[in-house]
Write an enzyme that holds these catalytic residues in place. Structure first.
Site, PDB file in Angstrom:
ATOM      1  N   ARG A 163       2.419  -3.834 -10.558  1.00 21.57           N
ATOM      2  CA  ARG A 163       1.682  -4.751  -9.700  1.00 21.57           C
ATOM      3  C   ARG A 163       0.796  -5.691 -10.503  1.00 21.57           C
ATOM      4  O   ARG A 163       0.111  -6.529  -9.927  1.00 21.57           O
ATOM      5  CB  ARG A 163       0.797  -3.950  -8.755  1.00 21.57           C
ATOM      6  CG  ARG A 163       1.360  -3.829  -7.345  1.00 21.57           C
ATOM      7  CD  ARG A 163       0.356  -3.038  -6.560  1.00 21.57           C
ATOM      8  NE  ARG A 163       0.432  -3.228  -5.155  1.00 21.57           N
ATOM      9  CZ  ARG A 163       1.115  -2.439  -4.319  1.00 21.57           C
ATOM     10  NH1 ARG A 163       1.846  -1.466  -4.782  1.00 21.57           N
ATOM     11  NH2 ARG A 163       1.056  -2.640  -3.025  1.00 21.57           N
ATOM     12  N   ARG A 222       3.031  -3.159  11.981  1.00 22.55           N
ATOM     13  CA  ARG A 222       3.827  -2.028  11.510  1.00 22.55           C
ATOM     14  C   ARG A 222       3.104  -0.694  11.710  1.00 22.55           C
ATOM     15  O   ARG A 222       1.886  -0.614  11.657  1.00 22.55           O
ATOM     16  CB  ARG A 222       4.278  -2.208  10.055  1.00 22.55           C
ATOM     17  CG  ARG A 222       3.274  -1.845   9.017  1.00 22.55           C
ATOM     18  CD  ARG A 222       3.918  -1.879   7.626  1.00 22.55           C
ATOM     19  NE  ARG A 222       2.913  -1.823   6.604  1.00 22.55           N
ATOM     20  CZ  ARG A 222       3.178  -1.972   5.303  1.00 22.55           C
ATOM     21  NH1 ARG A 222       4.404  -2.212   4.885  1.00 22.55           N
ATOM     22  NH2 ARG A 222       2.207  -1.895   4.415  1.00 22.55           N
ATOM     23  N   ARG A 253      -1.323   2.149   9.292  1.00 23.71           N
ATOM     24  CA  ARG A 253      -1.891   2.461   7.988  1.00 23.71           C
ATOM     25  C   ARG A 253      -3.322   1.949   7.958  1.00 23.71           C
ATOM     26  O   ARG A 253      -3.576   0.859   8.432  1.00 23.71           O
ATOM     27  CB  ARG A 253      -1.071   1.769   6.887  1.00 23.71           C
ATOM     28  CG  ARG A 253      -0.103   2.699   6.208  1.00 23.71           C
ATOM     29  CD  ARG A 253       0.816   1.967   5.282  1.00 23.71           C
ATOM     30  NE  ARG A 253       0.138   1.273   4.183  1.00 23.71           N
ATOM     31  CZ  ARG A 253       0.769   0.772   3.131  1.00 23.71           C
ATOM     32  NH1 ARG A 253       2.079   0.891   3.032  1.00 23.71           N
ATOM     33  NH2 ARG A 253       0.121   0.159   2.172  1.00 23.71           N
ATOM     34  N   ARG A 310      -5.484  -7.714   0.663  1.00 26.45           N
ATOM     35  CA  ARG A 310      -4.287  -7.302  -0.092  1.00 26.45           C
ATOM     36  C   ARG A 310      -3.416  -8.505  -0.432  1.00 26.45           C
ATOM     37  O   ARG A 310      -2.827  -8.568  -1.503  1.00 26.45           O
ATOM     38  CB  ARG A 310      -3.495  -6.273   0.708  1.00 26.45           C
ATOM     39  CG  ARG A 310      -4.209  -4.921   0.746  1.00 26.45           C
ATOM     40  CD  ARG A 310      -3.634  -4.003   1.788  1.00 26.45           C
ATOM     41  NE  ARG A 310      -2.271  -3.618   1.519  1.00 26.45           N
ATOM     42  CZ  ARG A 310      -1.367  -3.347   2.474  1.00 26.45           C
ATOM     43  NH1 ARG A 310      -1.685  -3.442   3.743  1.00 26.45           N
ATOM     44  NH2 ARG A 310      -0.165  -2.975   2.141  1.00 26.45           N
TER      45      ARG A 310
END
Ligand code: AMP
Length: 208
Positions: A84, A121, A148, A159
């Site tokens: 990442r 999601r 989440r 993010r």
């Protein structure tokens, strides 16, 4: 497998891993499991993950070094969520040195699609499996679905910023390599999977 949060990396990595009979190695999953076990790694990672930031490179490189040493990774693997940062990508080159070349697939998705996907999601609260949009309970274990904790609006924004700043540069790091491929992730999961299969075949010359 590269891509922003919500690009479909997990889904596609899972599929490639299943088809090729190699493990999918998700650093996010390893960390979420560490958090739920409350071990040292989990304690260190929890607040960082909840804020949508990145866990320290050295810690993540140790996690991957350890994981790639496991016998099930000897015949190959699909990495999901690692590297990442450029630092992690450089370390990965060192870890795979002599063990075959990396194939890098970047799944590209416009930001508005990412935000929509992440805000809707759901995952299983028991086993962590990603739910399909039509699922009412987990398709794998029947557990209740939850969001989440890092998919809440403000953490998603953080993010995506972290992705643009720290992770996007690794796409440029890999783009110059002959084993790099980019696919359009703003399509159905089946269409993306077909494009990834074609991309992999074009790198391996049809060998699996
Ligand atoms: P993911 O499931 O891949 O979206 O990862 C969830 C969270 O775990 C990320 O937002 C980071 O906080 C952390 N994480 C996962 N993989 C890495 C990594 N390679 N480097 C640093 N942090 C990571």
């Amino acid at each position: 497998m590269l891509g922003a949060p919500g690009a479909g990396k997990g889904t596609q990595a899972e599929r490639v891993a299943r088809e090729r009979r190699v493990p999918r190695i998700s650093t996010g999953e390893i960390l979420r499991e560490a958090v739920s076990q409350g071990n040292e790694l989990g304690k260190a990672a929890r607040a960082v993950m909840d804020a949508g930031r990145l866990v320290a490179d050295e810690k993540m490189i140790d996690v991957i070094r350890e994981r790639l040493r496991q016998p099930d990774a000897a015949g190959g693997y699909v990495l999901d969520g690692f590297p990442r940062t450029v630092r992690q990508a450089e370390a990965l080159d060192g870890l795979v040195d002599g063990a075959g070349s990396l194939i890098v697939v970047d799944i590209e998705v416009p930001e508005e699609t990412l935000v929509r996907r992440l805000s809707t999601r759901m995952i299983c609260g028991t086993c962590g499996t990603l739910a399909r949009p039509t699922d009412k309970v987990c398709g794998k274990c029947g557990g209740a679905l939850v969001q989440r904790t890092d998919d809440s609006d403000d953490v998603v924004r953080e993010r995506l910023q972290v992705y643009a700043r720290d992770t996007q540069p690794i796409v440029e790091f890999y783009r110059v390599r002959p084993t790099f491929r980019s696919v359009d992730g703003d399509q159905t999961a089946e269409a993306v999977a077909a494009d990834i299969a074609a991309a992999l075949a074009s790198v391996t010359g049809g060998r699996s």
